[in-house]
Design an enzyme around this catalytic site. Structure first.
Site, PDB file in Angstrom:
ATOM      1  N   HIS A 282     -36.797  32.757  53.628  1.00 32.69           N
ATOM      2  CA  HIS A 282     -36.663  32.214  52.036  1.00 32.69           C
ATOM      3  C   HIS A 282     -36.316  30.765  51.789  1.00 32.69           C
ATOM      4  O   HIS A 282     -34.996  30.284  52.540  1.00 32.69           O
ATOM      5  CB  HIS A 282     -35.820  33.909  51.836  1.00 32.69           C
ATOM      6  CG  HIS A 282     -34.526  33.646  52.408  1.00 32.69           C
ATOM      7  ND1 HIS A 282     -33.097  33.297  52.256  1.00 32.69           N
ATOM      8  CD2 HIS A 282     -33.905  34.425  53.593  1.00 32.69           C
ATOM      9  CE1 HIS A 282     -32.589  33.074  52.834  1.00 32.69           C
ATOM     10  NE2 HIS A 282     -32.250  33.911  53.338  1.00 32.69           N
ATOM     11  N   ASP A 283     -36.259  30.879  50.300  1.00 30.71           N
ATOM     12  CA  ASP A 283     -35.718  29.473  49.844  1.00 30.71           C
ATOM     13  C   ASP A 283     -35.837  27.728  51.174  1.00 30.71           C
ATOM     14  O   ASP A 283     -34.996  27.072  50.309  1.00 30.71           O
ATOM     15  CB  ASP A 283     -33.948  30.160  49.570  1.00 30.71           C
ATOM     16  CG  ASP A 283     -34.028  31.567  48.511  1.00 30.71           C
ATOM     17  OD1 ASP A 283     -33.825  31.530  47.811  1.00 30.71           O
ATOM     18  OD2 ASP A 283     -33.289  32.076  48.990  1.00 30.71           O
TER      19      ASP A 283
ATOM     20  N   GLY B 234     -32.980  30.649  56.053  1.00 29.80           N
ATOM     21  CA  GLY B 234     -33.042  30.461  55.212  1.00 29.80           C
ATOM     22  C   GLY B 234     -32.759  29.361  54.221  1.00 29.80           C
ATOM     23  O   GLY B 234     -31.689  28.484  55.086  1.00 29.80           O
TER      24      GLY B 234
END
Length: 264
Positions: free
Chosen positions: A121-122, A139
């Site tokens: 994520h991100d 992440g």
């Protein structure tokens, strides 16, 4: 016209580009946008607010836009954006972003993601990246253009990898890696410059000589690293690659800088 296999499930609201083929047993969520001339071979799962560029090929059991593996996630609709011309092989996973991390995971154009690789994520991955089998990003990682990450290598969350870096296989990457760096080892250490990659990017012999001399002064010169870093700042004017490396070092926030092994 797009071609959708009758066993596929495409939710109302999804946008499928002209010439795109959706193979057997694919599941496409209602907020997904897929570009033109893509090919989902079969058993592909795409959810969240995921956008995929034109001319991508996605192999069976890839799962894109699934919820971030973050304890802070509370079910928000967040984004995954994948560029054009990417090849995503079997069982690749790419998670959507988190609200705390900006709400979006981004992958650039022409990426090649081998089987079982993962984008957390991100993360923000540049253009022309290659992830070998089971290469994994935690992440919030930032990955530059033309980066190669070797098989079974894992990158710690919040780590930055500069452009044209080569990461060897079975590496644990815990530190930021300068642009054009070559790293290897169980816990990655800097072994030098990615000369082969630089030649492929059309670096001349003179440019290679200039950047190599800078590298030696910065990482193997006398004195402590902070003193050497201060002393090489004027060299930024000698080559754009040197300026890029110095700029990268100056922007470090979360992770220490990957350095050569002691005595190397």
């Amino acid at each position: 016209m797009s071609k959708i296999d009758p066993t596929a499930r495409v939710e109302d609201g999804a946008v499928i580009g002209e010439g795109t083929e959706i193979g057997p047993y694919c599941i496409i969520g209602p907020n997904v946008v897929i570009g033109q001339n893509c090919k989902l071979i079969g058993h592909v799962h795409i959810t969240a607010q995921t956008t995929i560029g034109d001319d991508c090929t996605i192999y069976p059991f890839a799962s894109l836009g699934t919820p971030p593996q973050s304890l802070s996630y509370r079910g928000e609709l967040t984004k995954l954006r994948i560029g054009a011309g990417c090849t995503i092989r079997e069982s690749v996973t790419m998670n959507a972003g988190t609200v705390a991390g900006g709400g979006i995971t981004e992958v650039g154009d022409r990426g090649y993601f081998m089987n079982c690789s993962h984008v957390g994520h991100d993360c923000h991955v540049g253009n022309d990246a290659i992830f070998a089998t089971s290469a994994t990003l935690g992440g919030h990682c930032e990955i530059g253009d033309f980066v190669f990450i070797g098989g079974l290598s894992a990158v710690h969350q919040f780590t930055r990898i500069g452009s044209q870096v080569m990461v060897g296989g079975v590496c644990g990457v815990r530190d930021d890696i300068i642009p054009f760096g070559l790293v290897n080892g169980q816990y990655a250490v800097l072994e030098g410059l990615n000369i082969i990659g630089m030649k492929r990017r059309k670096f001349t012999k003179q440019r290679l000589t200039t950047v190599r001399a800078f590298y030696q002064k910065l990482f193997h010169g006398p004195g402590i690293f902070a003193e050497r870093l201060a002393s090489v700042q004027p060299l930024a004017a000698e080559d754009p690659a040197i300026a890029e490396i110095l700029d990268f070092i100056g922007k470090g926030k979360h992770r220490p800088l990957c350095l050569p092994a002691i005595g190397q």
